[in-house]
Design a protein around this motif. Structure first.
Motif, PDB file in Angstrom:
ATOM      1  N   ALA A  39       6.124  -3.372 -20.014  1.00 55.86           N
ATOM      2  CA  ALA A  39       5.646  -3.513 -18.639  1.00 55.86           C
ATOM      3  C   ALA A  39       5.264  -2.150 -18.089  1.00 55.86           C
ATOM      4  O   ALA A  39       5.910  -1.141 -18.381  1.00 55.86           O
ATOM      5  CB  ALA A  39       6.735  -4.133 -17.770  1.00 55.86           C
ATOM      6  N   PRO A  40       4.204  -2.087 -17.292  1.00 54.46           N
ATOM      7  CA  PRO A  40       3.813  -0.805 -16.685  1.00 54.46           C
ATOM      8  C   PRO A  40       4.942  -0.236 -15.844  1.00 54.46           C
ATOM      9  O   PRO A  40       5.628  -0.962 -15.124  1.00 54.46           O
ATOM     10  CB  PRO A  40       2.606  -1.176 -15.823  1.00 54.46           C
ATOM     11  N   LYS A  70      -7.326  -7.739 -16.426  1.00 60.54           N
ATOM     12  CA  LYS A  70      -6.137  -7.707 -17.280  1.00 60.54           C
ATOM     13  C   LYS A  70      -6.558  -7.563 -18.738  1.00 60.54           C
ATOM     14  O   LYS A  70      -7.457  -8.271 -19.215  1.00 60.54           O
ATOM     15  CB  LYS A  70      -5.303  -8.975 -17.094  1.00 60.54           C
ATOM     16  N   LEU A  71      -5.906  -6.667 -19.446  1.00 62.88           N
ATOM     17  CA  LEU A  71      -6.193  -6.419 -20.855  1.00 62.88           C
ATOM     18  C   LEU A  71      -4.890  -6.189 -21.609  1.00 62.88           C
ATOM     19  O   LEU A  71      -3.908  -5.703 -21.041  1.00 62.88           O
ATOM     20  CB  LEU A  71      -7.079  -5.187 -21.021  1.00 62.88           C
ATOM     21  N   GLY A  92      -1.765   6.445 -13.582  1.00 62.96           N
ATOM     22  CA  GLY A  92      -2.822   5.723 -12.894  1.00 62.96           C
ATOM     23  C   GLY A  92      -4.213   5.785 -13.497  1.00 62.96           C
ATOM     24  O   GLY A  92      -5.192   5.454 -12.819  1.00 62.96           O
ATOM     25  N   PHE A  93      -4.350   6.161 -14.769  1.00 55.16           N
ATOM     26  CA  PHE A  93      -5.685   6.263 -15.352  1.00 55.16           C
ATOM     27  C   PHE A  93      -6.324   4.889 -15.577  1.00 55.16           C
ATOM     28  O   PHE A  93      -7.539   4.731 -15.401  1.00 55.16           O
ATOM     29  CB  PHE A  93      -5.644   7.072 -16.647  1.00 55.16           C
ATOM     30  N   PHE A  94      -5.525   3.914 -15.970  1.00 57.61           N
ATOM     31  CA  PHE A  94      -6.063   2.556 -16.068  1.00 57.61           C
ATOM     32  C   PHE A  94      -6.362   2.008 -14.677  1.00 57.61           C
ATOM     33  O   PHE A  94      -7.379   1.349 -14.446  1.00 57.61           O
ATOM     34  CB  PHE A  94      -5.085   1.630 -16.791  1.00 57.61           C
ATOM     35  N   LEU A  99      -8.220  -1.478 -14.002  1.00 50.20           N
ATOM     36  CA  LEU A  99      -7.704  -2.218 -15.146  1.00 50.20           C
ATOM     37  C   LEU A  99      -6.200  -2.429 -15.000  1.00 50.20           C
ATOM     38  O   LEU A  99      -5.490  -1.549 -14.510  1.00 50.20           O
ATOM     39  CB  LEU A  99      -7.967  -1.457 -16.445  1.00 50.20           C
ATOM     40  N   ASP A 100      -5.737  -3.577 -15.423  1.00 48.10           N
ATOM     41  CA  ASP A 100      -4.310  -3.896 -15.485  1.00 48.10           C
ATOM     42  C   ASP A 100      -3.980  -4.063 -16.959  1.00 48.10           C
ATOM     43  O   ASP A 100      -4.183  -5.126 -17.541  1.00 48.10           O
ATOM     44  CB  ASP A 100      -4.029  -5.181 -14.703  1.00 48.10           C
TER      45      ASP A 100
END
Length: 366
Positions: A39-40, A70-71, A92-94, A99-100
């Motif tokens: 999980a992030p 979402k990927l 926070g680059f995604f 992007l999630d």
């Protein structure tokens, strides 16, 4: 050996290669079994993205709009050379690319991983070029969008072994974790360039990856191949020394790990393919410029025996500022394919120029 000298001596060349590629526009094997989602973690305070001039040329495309896309991205969570992935989540680059991304740790064969990406079980993955290229020769619908870094494979031996250079492996027994692994492929290529037949002049023996050093301690082998973090940690013991690495010679300016994208994603959602590649490149630049911060992001995934200083040392050693795209990437892929032909890993009938053209994609040209 002086690793800092090896790295610093070619940094300008790597910078030039990256800029040229943008203008023209890593481990254990991964697979579809035993997946565990990561999980992030909480997003850290905002990063000033303007500090990444190398990435601006590729960042001019439109930002994704609407709900975050979402990927799923497959990785080997124990591979310290993939430190930019937790960096991309934590810093926070995604998120910057709307992007999630869910990081999924896979165990299994490379064929399983590539099949998972090709069939949509995963959207992207990172792995080592010299492990991926042979399966890709078979036609998986996976496109290579970028290299991510160089450096992480090494030849080690005991300091009193009498083995001091790669050519000394001729006639020796060498332990490997995988007889089809990228490290064996890489150093076989280097031996062939020295006029040594790696298939006849070296006796390769397979051992469990975490017991390679035991084989040399028992005298069963004279040297062994390993990747970081294990190789780096073993080298802290003064009874071991490094004989060679994949930052030697011409390979100091080549990437060893690559980003693979689902072929249907590239064709149907090229802006998404571009966004995830851009996020990974931005995270790699951040990692190269902020190795201490990157080490802290990766620490939860590192071996318990690795200190924060150890992780930072590995992050500094790996060339996270070298990540070719476009024509530069295609040339590197062709060169690797040519090398694999030279050691009978690739079929002699394979047209390596057509192969490189088929498997790579310039996501920044869309």
């Amino acid at each position: 050996m002086n690793n800092e000298t090896k790295r610093s001596g070619s940094s300008l060349d790597r910078r030039h290669l990256l800029q040229a590629g943008l203008a023209a526009a890593f481990a254990a094997p991964l697979g579809a079994l035993g997946a565990q989602a990561f999980a992030p973690r909480a997003i850290a305070p905002g990063v000033d993205f303007s500090e990444f001039p190398l990435c601006q040329a590729a960042s001019d495309g439109p930002t994704l709009t609407g709900a975050p896309r979402k990927l799923k991205l497959s990785w080997n969570a124990g591979a310290v050379c993939l430190a930019p992935l937790p960096v991309a989540i934590e810093h926070g680059f995604f998120q910057k690319q709307n992007l999630d991304v869910e990081l999924v740790n896979y165990s299994g064969s490379t064929d399983q991983l590539l099949e998972a990406i090709a069939t949509g079980k995963s959207d992207a993955g990172l792995g080592m070029a010299l492990r991926w290229l042979k399966p890709l020769e078979q036609g998986f619908d996976v496109k290579i969008a970028a290299g991510t870094h160089g450096g992480c494979m090494r030849v080690l031996t005991r300091t009193d072994s009498g083995v001091s250079k790669l050519a000394d492996l001729k006639g020796k027994i060498v332990a490997v974790g995988d007889l089809a692994g990228p490290d064996k492929n890489f150093f076989s290529i280097q031996l062939a360039k020295l006029g040594i037949d790696p298939n006849k002049d070296v006796d390769w023996r397979a051992y469990p990856g975490n017991l390679l050093n035991v084989a040399v301690e028992k005298g069963e082998v004279q040297a062994f191949l390993s990747s970081d973090p294990l190789a780096y940690l073993w080298l802290k013991d003064t009874q071991y020394k490094e004989v060679a690495s994949n930052l030697d010679g011409d390979y100091r300016d080549k990437s060893c790990c690559i980003v693979g994208l689902r072929g249907s994603l590239v064709r149907e959602e090229p802006q998404v393919a571009r966004a995830i590649t851009q996020a990974l490149l931005d995270a790699a630049v951040f990692t190269s410029q902020n190795p201490t911060v990157a080490a802290k992001s990766f620490q939860p995934y590192a071996p318990k025996t690795a200190t924060l200083a150890d992780i930072e040392g590995m992050v500094r050693y790996h060339t996270h500022h070298h990540h070719p795209v476009g024509e530069v990437l295609k040339r590197e892929l062709k060169a690797y394919a040519d090398d694999l032909k030279s050691v009978q890993v690739f079929k002699q009938s394979t047209d390596t120029a057509k192969f490189a053209e088929r498997i790579y994609v310039d996501v920044f040209a869309v």
